[in-house]
Design an enzyme around this catalytic site. Structure first.
Site, mmCIF file in Angstrom:
data_model
loop_
_atom_site.group_PDB
_atom_site.id
_atom_site.type_symbol
_atom_site.label_atom_id
_atom_site.label_comp_id
_atom_site.label_asym_id
_atom_site.label_seq_id
_atom_site.Cartn_x
_atom_site.Cartn_y
_atom_site.Cartn_z
ATOM 1 N N GLY A 40 0.789 -1.222 0.000
ATOM 2 C CA GLY A 40 0.000 0.000 0.000
ATOM 3 C C GLY A 40 0.824 1.276 0.000
ATOM 4 N N GLY A 116 -10.910 -4.412 -7.017
ATOM 5 C CA GLY A 116 -12.031 -5.115 -6.411
ATOM 6 C C GLY A 116 -13.248 -4.223 -6.248
ATOM 7 N N GLY A 184 1.923 20.224 8.058
ATOM 8 C CA GLY A 184 1.633 19.058 8.891
ATOM 9 C C GLY A 184 2.801 18.091 8.863
ATOM 10 N N VAL A 185 2.517 16.836 9.225
ATOM 11 C CA VAL A 185 3.572 15.826 9.312
ATOM 12 C C VAL A 185 4.257 15.622 7.961
ATOM 13 C CG1 VAL A 185 4.057 13.405 9.776
ATOM 14 C CG2 VAL A 185 2.462 14.654 11.236
ATOM 15 N N HIS A 450 23.329 3.156 30.362
ATOM 16 C CA HIS A 450 24.128 4.342 30.083
ATOM 17 C C HIS A 450 25.276 3.974 29.147
ATOM 18 C CE1 HIS A 450 26.381 8.044 30.832
ATOM 19 N NE2 HIS A 450 27.478 7.283 30.999
#
Length: 462
Positions: A40, A116, A184-185, A450
Protein backbone atom coordinates in the site's frame (compact mmCIF):
# COMPACT_ATOMS: atom_id res chain seq x y z
CA UNK A 1 -17.16 -18.55 -8.33
CA UNK A 2 -14.31 -18.95 -5.81
CA UNK A 3 -15.52 -19.04 -2.19
CA UNK A 4 -13.64 -17.70 0.85
CA UNK A 5 -14.24 -16.95 4.50
CA UNK A 6 -12.85 -13.42 4.05
CA UNK A 7 -12.10 -11.09 1.16
CA UNK A 8 -9.81 -8.17 1.96
CA UNK A 9 -9.86 -5.27 -0.50
CA UNK A 10 -6.59 -3.35 -0.19
CA UNK A 11 -3.07 -4.66 0.41
CA UNK A 12 -1.68 -1.94 2.67
CA UNK A 13 -0.54 -2.52 6.27
CA UNK A 14 -4.14 -2.69 7.45
CA UNK A 15 -5.21 -5.12 4.74
CA UNK A 16 -2.25 -7.48 4.45
CA UNK A 17 -1.73 -7.73 8.21
CA UNK A 18 -5.44 -8.49 8.68
CA UNK A 19 -5.31 -11.12 5.93
CA UNK A 20 -2.27 -12.81 7.49
CA UNK A 21 -3.78 -12.78 10.98
CA UNK A 22 -7.12 -14.14 9.76
CA UNK A 23 -5.37 -17.02 8.01
CA UNK A 24 -2.76 -17.77 10.69
CA UNK A 25 -4.71 -17.21 13.92
CA UNK A 26 -8.24 -18.13 12.90
CA UNK A 27 -7.59 -20.55 10.01
CA UNK A 28 -9.81 -18.56 7.67
CA UNK A 29 -9.62 -19.03 3.92
CA UNK A 30 -8.60 -15.55 2.76
CA UNK A 31 -8.42 -13.65 -0.54
CA UNK A 32 -6.58 -10.33 -0.80
CA UNK A 33 -7.39 -7.96 -3.68
CA UNK A 34 -4.87 -5.22 -4.55
CA UNK A 35 -4.74 -3.16 -7.75
CA UNK A 36 -1.25 -1.76 -7.14
CA UNK A 37 1.79 -3.00 -5.20
CA UNK A 38 1.44 -5.02 -2.01
CA UNK A 39 2.26 -2.86 1.00
CA UNK A 40 0.00 0.00 0.00
CA UNK A 41 0.82 3.68 0.42
CA UNK A 42 2.90 3.19 3.57
CA UNK A 43 5.40 0.81 2.02
CA UNK A 44 5.46 2.12 -1.55
CA UNK A 45 4.58 5.84 -1.44
CA UNK A 46 4.69 6.90 2.23
CA UNK A 47 6.34 5.80 5.46
CA UNK A 48 9.17 3.64 4.13
CA UNK A 49 10.38 5.60 1.07
CA UNK A 50 10.21 8.96 2.87
CA UNK A 51 12.19 7.61 5.83
CA UNK A 52 14.74 6.07 3.47
CA UNK A 53 15.23 9.48 1.85
CA UNK A 54 15.36 11.16 5.26
CA UNK A 55 18.08 8.76 6.41
CA UNK A 56 20.26 9.52 3.39
CA UNK A 57 19.62 13.27 3.61
CA UNK A 58 20.42 13.43 7.33
CA UNK A 59 23.68 11.50 6.86
CA UNK A 60 24.68 13.97 4.15
CA UNK A 61 23.81 16.97 6.31
CA UNK A 62 25.57 15.61 9.39
CA UNK A 63 28.78 14.90 7.50
CA UNK A 64 28.66 18.31 5.84
CA UNK A 65 28.03 20.24 9.07
CA UNK A 66 29.83 18.16 11.67
CA UNK A 67 32.31 16.05 9.74
CA UNK A 68 35.32 18.09 10.84
CA UNK A 69 34.21 18.12 14.49
CA UNK A 70 33.74 14.34 14.35
CA UNK A 71 37.15 13.82 12.80
CA UNK A 72 35.70 12.79 9.42
CA UNK A 73 36.54 14.17 6.01
CA UNK A 74 34.79 13.43 2.72
CA UNK A 75 36.78 11.58 0.06
CA UNK A 76 36.64 13.21 -3.39
CA UNK A 77 34.39 16.09 -4.31
CA UNK A 78 31.39 14.84 -2.35
CA UNK A 79 27.85 15.86 -3.29
CA UNK A 80 24.44 14.35 -3.95
CA UNK A 81 23.64 11.72 -6.56
CA UNK A 82 19.86 12.01 -6.75
CA UNK A 83 19.47 9.02 -9.05
CA UNK A 84 21.49 6.79 -6.68
CA UNK A 85 19.65 8.20 -3.65
CA UNK A 86 16.35 7.19 -5.23
CA UNK A 87 17.73 3.84 -6.33
CA UNK A 88 18.58 3.10 -2.69
CA UNK A 89 15.03 4.08 -1.69
CA UNK A 90 13.62 1.72 -4.30
CA UNK A 91 15.89 -1.11 -3.12
CA UNK A 92 14.51 -0.76 0.41
CA UNK A 93 10.91 -0.73 -0.85
CA UNK A 94 11.46 -3.74 -3.12
CA UNK A 95 13.01 -5.76 -0.30
CA UNK A 96 10.05 -5.10 2.01
CA UNK A 97 7.43 -5.71 -0.71
CA UNK A 98 9.09 -9.07 -1.34
CA UNK A 99 8.71 -9.77 2.37
CA UNK A 100 4.97 -9.01 2.26
CA UNK A 101 4.57 -11.26 -0.78
CA UNK A 102 6.30 -14.05 1.13
CA UNK A 103 4.05 -13.47 4.14
CA UNK A 104 0.96 -13.96 1.97
CA UNK A 105 2.36 -17.19 0.50
CA UNK A 106 3.38 -18.49 3.91
CA UNK A 107 -0.15 -18.02 5.25
CA UNK A 108 -1.82 -19.29 2.06
CA UNK A 109 -3.57 -15.99 1.35
CA UNK A 110 -4.68 -15.90 -2.29
CA UNK A 111 -3.65 -12.57 -3.85
CA UNK A 112 -5.69 -11.17 -6.75
CA UNK A 113 -3.96 -8.37 -8.67
CA UNK A 114 -6.71 -6.06 -9.81
CA UNK A 115 -9.51 -3.67 -8.84
CA UNK A 116 -12.03 -5.11 -6.41
CA UNK A 117 -15.65 -3.94 -6.64
CA UNK A 118 -18.27 -4.93 -4.07
CA UNK A 119 -21.28 -6.18 -6.03
CA UNK A 120 -23.39 -7.45 -3.16
CA UNK A 121 -23.15 -8.72 0.41
CA UNK A 122 -20.52 -11.41 0.30
CA UNK A 123 -19.57 -10.89 -3.36
CA UNK A 124 -16.64 -9.05 -4.91
CA UNK A 125 -15.86 -8.83 -8.62
CA UNK A 126 -12.20 -8.34 -9.50
CA UNK A 127 -11.07 -6.67 -12.74
CA UNK A 128 -7.68 -8.34 -13.01
CA UNK A 129 -4.62 -6.51 -14.30
CA UNK A 130 -4.35 -8.93 -17.26
CA UNK A 131 -7.75 -7.80 -18.55
CA UNK A 132 -9.76 -10.77 -17.31
CA UNK A 133 -12.15 -10.81 -14.36
CA UNK A 134 -13.13 -13.06 -11.48
CA UNK A 135 -16.04 -13.21 -9.06
CA UNK A 136 -15.37 -14.06 -5.42
CA UNK A 137 -17.72 -14.98 -2.59
CA UNK A 138 -17.11 -14.76 1.16
CA UNK A 139 -18.94 -14.58 4.46
CA UNK A 140 -17.00 -11.42 5.36
CA UNK A 141 -15.56 -8.52 3.36
CA UNK A 142 -12.97 -6.12 4.79
CA UNK A 143 -12.50 -2.73 3.08
CA UNK A 144 -8.93 -1.48 3.55
CA UNK A 145 -8.47 0.74 0.49
CA UNK A 146 -6.60 3.52 2.29
CA UNK A 147 -6.33 7.10 1.07
CA UNK A 148 -4.86 9.29 -1.67
CA UNK A 149 -3.29 12.78 -1.54
CA UNK A 150 -5.83 15.58 -1.41
CA UNK A 151 -5.50 18.49 -3.84
CA UNK A 152 -7.63 21.57 -3.02
CA UNK A 153 -9.40 23.62 -5.72
CA UNK A 154 -6.73 26.32 -5.77
CA UNK A 155 -6.35 28.03 -9.18
CA UNK A 156 -3.23 26.61 -10.80
CA UNK A 157 -3.01 23.54 -8.53
CA UNK A 158 -3.09 21.33 -11.63
CA UNK A 159 0.21 22.77 -12.90
CA UNK A 160 2.83 20.14 -13.83
CA UNK A 161 5.15 21.91 -11.39
CA UNK A 162 2.79 21.14 -8.48
CA UNK A 163 3.57 17.72 -7.01
CA UNK A 164 1.79 15.53 -4.49
CA UNK A 165 3.80 13.46 -2.01
CA UNK A 166 3.49 10.46 -4.36
CA UNK A 167 5.12 12.37 -7.21
CA UNK A 168 7.73 13.97 -4.97
CA UNK A 169 9.06 10.55 -4.07
CA UNK A 170 9.83 9.93 -7.74
CA UNK A 171 11.80 13.17 -8.23
CA UNK A 172 15.20 11.95 -9.41
CA UNK A 173 16.85 15.22 -10.41
CA UNK A 174 18.18 18.06 -8.24
CA UNK A 175 16.20 21.22 -7.54
CA UNK A 176 17.31 24.47 -5.93
CA UNK A 177 14.09 25.59 -4.28
CA UNK A 178 10.79 24.13 -3.06
CA UNK A 179 7.52 25.53 -1.71
CA UNK A 180 5.63 23.23 0.65
CA UNK A 181 1.92 23.98 1.04
CA UNK A 182 0.93 22.48 4.38
CA UNK A 183 2.92 22.38 7.61
CA UNK A 184 1.63 19.06 8.89
CA UNK A 185 3.57 15.83 9.31
CA UNK A 186 4.05 15.13 5.58
CA UNK A 187 5.02 18.71 4.79
CA UNK A 188 7.54 18.99 7.63
CA UNK A 189 9.16 15.64 6.79
CA UNK A 190 9.63 16.56 3.14
CA UNK A 191 10.89 20.00 4.17
CA UNK A 192 13.50 18.26 6.34
CA UNK A 193 14.58 15.98 3.48
CA UNK A 194 15.10 18.73 0.95
CA UNK A 195 16.59 21.30 3.33
CA UNK A 196 19.16 18.66 4.34
CA UNK A 197 20.00 18.26 0.65
CA UNK A 198 20.69 21.99 0.37
CA UNK A 199 17.38 23.03 -1.18
CA UNK A 200 15.82 26.40 -0.24
CA UNK A 201 12.49 25.48 1.36
CA UNK A 202 9.43 27.62 2.13
CA UNK A 203 6.50 26.28 4.16
CA UNK A 204 3.07 27.93 3.84
CA UNK A 205 0.58 26.81 6.50
CA UNK A 206 -3.01 28.04 6.85
CA UNK A 207 -3.20 27.33 10.62
CA UNK A 208 -1.53 29.48 13.30
CA UNK A 209 1.35 27.00 13.72
CA UNK A 210 2.96 24.01 12.04
CA UNK A 211 2.05 20.48 13.27
CA UNK A 212 -0.88 22.17 14.98
CA UNK A 213 -2.34 18.88 16.25
CA UNK A 214 0.61 18.32 18.60
CA UNK A 215 1.81 19.92 21.83
CA UNK A 216 2.36 23.68 21.50
CA UNK A 217 5.88 23.48 22.92
CA UNK A 218 6.84 20.90 20.30
CA UNK A 219 5.42 23.10 17.55
CA UNK A 220 7.34 26.14 18.79
CA UNK A 221 10.60 24.22 19.20
CA UNK A 222 10.35 22.62 15.75
CA UNK A 223 9.61 26.01 14.20
CA UNK A 224 12.76 27.48 15.77
CA UNK A 225 14.92 24.56 14.63
CA UNK A 226 13.59 24.57 11.07
CA UNK A 227 14.08 28.33 10.81
CA UNK A 228 17.44 28.76 12.56
CA UNK A 229 19.22 25.46 11.90
CA UNK A 230 17.71 24.56 8.53
CA UNK A 231 17.07 28.00 7.08
CA UNK A 232 13.48 27.10 6.19
CA UNK A 233 11.17 30.06 5.60
CA UNK A 234 7.90 29.39 7.48
CA UNK A 235 4.66 31.33 7.00
CA UNK A 236 1.69 30.49 9.25
CA UNK A 237 -1.84 31.90 9.19
CA UNK A 238 -1.20 32.09 5.45
CA UNK A 239 -3.81 31.08 2.89
CA UNK A 240 -2.74 30.16 -0.65
CA UNK A 241 -4.90 31.93 -3.24
CA UNK A 242 -3.26 31.04 -6.56
CA UNK A 243 -0.41 29.08 -8.12
CA UNK A 244 1.02 30.25 -11.43
CA UNK A 245 3.94 29.25 -13.59
CA UNK A 246 6.77 31.77 -13.86
CA UNK A 247 9.03 30.68 -16.70
CA UNK A 248 11.00 27.65 -15.52
CA UNK A 249 9.69 28.18 -11.98
CA UNK A 250 6.34 28.42 -10.24
CA UNK A 251 4.93 31.22 -8.06
CA UNK A 252 2.66 30.68 -5.10
CA UNK A 253 0.43 33.62 -4.13
CA UNK A 254 -0.82 33.68 -0.55
CA UNK A 255 -2.51 36.00 1.91
CA UNK A 256 -0.72 36.54 5.22
CA UNK A 257 -1.95 39.06 7.80
CA UNK A 258 -4.20 40.73 5.20
CA UNK A 259 -1.23 41.18 2.90
CA UNK A 260 -0.88 39.51 -0.50
CA UNK A 261 2.51 37.81 -0.74
CA UNK A 262 4.37 35.69 -3.27
CA UNK A 263 6.98 32.92 -3.13
CA UNK A 264 8.72 31.47 -6.17
CA UNK A 265 10.50 28.13 -6.46
CA UNK A 266 11.35 25.30 -8.84
CA UNK A 267 8.49 23.12 -7.56
CA UNK A 268 5.50 23.17 -5.22
CA UNK A 269 4.66 20.24 -2.94
CA UNK A 270 0.96 20.02 -2.09
CA UNK A 271 0.74 18.36 1.33
CA UNK A 272 -2.52 19.45 2.90
CA UNK A 273 -3.70 15.96 3.82
CA UNK A 274 -5.26 12.84 2.34
CA UNK A 275 -8.78 11.73 1.45
CA UNK A 276 -10.43 8.32 1.60
CA UNK A 277 -9.86 6.14 -1.45
CA UNK A 278 -13.17 4.58 -2.56
CA UNK A 279 -12.56 4.75 -6.32
CA UNK A 280 -13.96 1.64 -7.97
CA UNK A 281 -15.22 0.18 -4.70
CA UNK A 282 -18.82 0.35 -5.97
CA UNK A 283 -20.26 0.31 -9.49
CA UNK A 284 -23.56 0.55 -11.33
CA UNK A 285 -23.90 -3.21 -10.80
CA UNK A 286 -23.64 -2.86 -7.01
CA UNK A 287 -26.81 -3.87 -5.16
CA UNK A 288 -28.91 -1.09 -3.58
CA UNK A 289 -28.12 -2.37 -0.07
CA UNK A 290 -24.36 -2.07 -0.58
CA UNK A 291 -24.56 1.11 -2.66
CA UNK A 292 -26.50 2.68 0.21
CA UNK A 293 -23.68 1.99 2.69
CA UNK A 294 -23.47 4.83 5.20
CA UNK A 295 -20.76 7.35 4.29
CA UNK A 296 -19.60 10.63 5.79
CA UNK A 297 -17.77 13.13 3.57
CA UNK A 298 -16.48 10.37 1.37
CA UNK A 299 -15.39 8.13 4.27
CA UNK A 300 -16.94 4.79 5.18
CA UNK A 301 -18.82 4.93 8.50
CA UNK A 302 -18.20 2.09 10.96
CA UNK A 303 -19.15 1.22 14.53
CA UNK A 304 -16.80 0.39 17.41
CA UNK A 305 -16.20 -3.07 15.92
CA UNK A 306 -15.39 -1.69 12.43
CA UNK A 307 -18.67 -2.96 10.99
CA UNK A 308 -20.23 -0.87 8.24
CA UNK A 309 -23.98 -0.35 7.90
CA UNK A 310 -24.05 -3.43 5.63
CA UNK A 311 -23.98 -6.75 7.56
CA UNK A 312 -20.85 -8.78 6.89
CA UNK A 313 -18.83 -5.83 5.54
CA UNK A 314 -16.14 -4.22 7.70
CA UNK A 315 -13.80 -1.28 7.02
CA UNK A 316 -10.53 -0.09 8.57
CA UNK A 317 -7.71 2.42 8.12
CA UNK A 318 -7.64 5.69 6.23
CA UNK A 319 -10.85 4.91 4.33
CA UNK A 320 -12.82 5.35 7.60
CA UNK A 321 -11.03 8.58 8.56
CA UNK A 322 -9.71 9.22 12.05
CA UNK A 323 -5.96 9.03 12.65
CA UNK A 324 -4.38 8.15 9.31
CA UNK A 325 -1.37 6.10 10.39
CA UNK A 326 -0.15 2.68 9.26
CA UNK A 327 -0.01 1.24 12.77
CA UNK A 328 -3.57 2.43 13.42
CA UNK A 329 -4.83 0.59 10.32
CA UNK A 330 -2.98 -2.54 11.41
CA UNK A 331 -4.48 -2.41 14.91
CA UNK A 332 -7.98 -1.79 13.52
CA UNK A 333 -7.59 -4.72 11.13
CA UNK A 334 -6.59 -7.05 13.95
CA UNK A 335 -9.61 -5.94 15.99
CA UNK A 336 -11.98 -6.37 13.03
CA UNK A 337 -10.72 -9.91 12.38
CA UNK A 338 -11.11 -10.76 16.06
CA UNK A 339 -14.71 -9.51 16.04
CA UNK A 340 -15.52 -11.63 12.98
CA UNK A 341 -14.40 -14.64 14.98
CA UNK A 342 -16.16 -13.69 18.26
CA UNK A 343 -12.79 -13.10 19.94
CA UNK A 344 -11.84 -10.19 22.23
CA UNK A 345 -10.04 -7.20 20.73
CA UNK A 346 -6.28 -7.93 20.82
CA UNK A 347 -5.11 -4.33 21.29
CA UNK A 348 -6.09 -0.96 22.74
CA UNK A 349 -6.97 1.32 19.81
CA UNK A 350 -7.53 4.33 22.08
CA UNK A 351 -3.83 4.75 22.87
CA UNK A 352 -2.20 5.77 19.60
CA UNK A 353 1.40 6.99 19.39
CA UNK A 354 2.16 9.64 16.76
CA UNK A 355 5.61 10.03 15.21
CA UNK A 356 7.26 12.68 13.03
CA UNK A 357 10.63 11.87 11.48
CA UNK A 358 12.15 15.32 11.45
CA UNK A 359 15.53 15.99 13.08
CA UNK A 360 15.17 15.81 16.01
CA UNK A 361 12.39 13.25 15.92
CA UNK A 362 9.02 13.99 17.50
CA UNK A 363 6.71 11.50 19.18
CA UNK A 364 3.69 11.75 21.42
CA UNK A 365 1.01 9.56 22.94
CA UNK A 366 -1.96 10.13 25.23
CA UNK A 367 -2.85 13.52 26.69
CA UNK A 368 -0.89 16.75 26.65
CA UNK A 369 -1.06 19.09 29.67
CA UNK A 370 -3.40 21.42 27.73
CA UNK A 371 -5.74 18.57 26.82
CA UNK A 372 -5.84 17.39 30.43
CA UNK A 373 -6.67 20.93 31.56
CA UNK A 374 -9.49 21.19 29.03
CA UNK A 375 -10.84 17.87 30.31
CA UNK A 376 -10.70 19.12 33.92
CA UNK A 377 -8.08 16.57 34.97
CA UNK A 378 -5.49 17.82 37.49
CA UNK A 379 -2.04 16.65 36.44
CA UNK A 380 1.59 16.65 37.42
CA UNK A 381 4.15 17.30 34.69
CA UNK A 382 7.73 15.98 34.53
CA UNK A 383 10.25 17.38 32.06
CA UNK A 384 13.88 16.74 31.19
CA UNK A 385 16.06 18.67 28.75
CA UNK A 386 18.01 16.31 26.51
CA UNK A 387 20.82 18.85 26.30
CA UNK A 388 22.22 17.21 29.45
CA UNK A 389 21.96 13.67 28.07
CA UNK A 390 25.36 12.10 27.37
CA UNK A 391 24.32 10.28 24.19
CA UNK A 392 22.78 13.49 22.87
CA UNK A 393 25.97 15.45 23.55
CA UNK A 394 28.36 12.92 21.98
CA UNK A 395 26.19 12.57 18.86
CA UNK A 396 25.83 16.36 18.40
CA UNK A 397 22.05 16.41 18.79
CA UNK A 398 20.09 19.64 18.71
CA UNK A 399 17.81 20.90 21.45
CA UNK A 400 15.22 18.44 22.69
CA UNK A 401 13.16 17.37 25.68
CA UNK A 402 11.00 14.66 27.21
CA UNK A 403 7.77 15.66 28.94
CA UNK A 404 5.55 13.28 30.92
CA UNK A 405 1.96 14.00 32.03
CA UNK A 406 0.46 12.04 34.93
CA UNK A 407 -2.69 12.18 37.06
CA UNK A 408 -2.00 14.41 40.07
CA UNK A 409 -3.58 12.06 42.60
CA UNK A 410 -2.83 8.55 41.33
CA UNK A 411 0.36 9.39 39.40
CA UNK A 412 -0.87 7.16 36.55
CA UNK A 413 0.80 8.13 33.29
CA UNK A 414 -1.65 9.94 31.00
CA UNK A 415 0.63 11.03 28.18
CA UNK A 416 4.09 11.93 26.96
CA UNK A 417 5.60 14.28 24.41
CA UNK A 418 9.16 13.81 23.17
CA UNK A 419 11.36 15.83 20.86
CA UNK A 420 14.78 14.23 20.68
CA UNK A 421 16.85 11.63 18.87
CA UNK A 422 15.16 8.19 18.75
CA UNK A 423 11.91 9.63 20.13
CA UNK A 424 9.94 7.45 17.71
CA UNK A 425 11.60 4.33 19.12
CA UNK A 426 11.19 5.30 22.77
CA UNK A 427 7.55 6.47 22.75
CA UNK A 428 6.31 2.88 23.02
CA UNK A 429 7.47 2.79 26.65
CA UNK A 430 4.85 5.44 27.41
CA UNK A 431 2.19 3.76 25.24
CA UNK A 432 2.71 0.61 27.28
CA UNK A 433 2.57 2.57 30.53
CA UNK A 434 -0.79 4.14 29.59
CA UNK A 435 -2.35 0.87 28.40
CA UNK A 436 -1.16 -1.01 31.51
CA UNK A 437 -2.09 1.75 33.95
CA UNK A 438 1.47 2.28 35.20
CA UNK A 439 2.37 5.13 37.54
CA UNK A 440 5.41 7.39 37.48
CA UNK A 441 6.82 5.32 40.33
CA UNK A 442 6.29 2.08 38.38
CA UNK A 443 8.27 3.43 35.44
CA UNK A 444 10.97 4.87 37.70
CA UNK A 445 11.79 1.40 39.03
CA UNK A 446 13.31 0.53 35.65
CA UNK A 447 17.09 0.84 35.24
CA UNK A 448 17.96 2.67 32.02
CA UNK A 449 21.35 1.78 30.48
CA UNK A 450 24.13 4.34 30.08
CA UNK A 451 24.90 6.03 27.77
CA UNK A 452 21.59 5.93 25.91
CA UNK A 453 18.92 8.35 24.78
CA UNK A 454 16.43 6.40 26.91
CA UNK A 455 18.29 7.56 30.03
CA UNK A 456 16.39 10.78 29.49
CA UNK A 457 13.18 8.97 30.42
CA UNK A 458 14.67 7.90 33.73
CA UNK A 459 15.85 11.44 34.41
CA UNK A 460 12.45 12.89 33.59
CA UNK A 461 10.82 10.47 36.03
CA UNK A 462 12.99 11.54 38.97
Amino acid sequence: MEKYDLIVIGGGPGGYEAAAEAAAEYKMKVALVENRELGGTCLNRGCIPTKALLHSAELYRELKLHGEALGLTAVGDGGIDMSRLHARKDEVVDQLVTGVTGLMKKNKVKVYRGLGTIVDKGRVDVALSDGSSESLEAEHILIATGSVPSVPPIPGANSPKVFTSDEMLELDHPIKSLIVIGGGVIGCEFASVFSSLGVEVTIIEALPRIIANLDKEISRSLTQILKKSRGIDIHTDAMVTEIKEAGEQVTCCYKEKDEICEATADLVLMSIGRRANTAGLFSDATSPDVAGMEMNRGMVVVNENYQTSVPGIYAIGDVIGGIQLAHVATAEGRCAIAHMNDAPAPCDVKTIPSCIYTDPEIASVGMSADEAKEAGIPVVSKKYSMGANGKSVLSLQERGFIKIIADKDSHKVLGAQMMCARATDMISQFSQAIVCGLTLEDMARTIYPHPTFSEGIGEALK
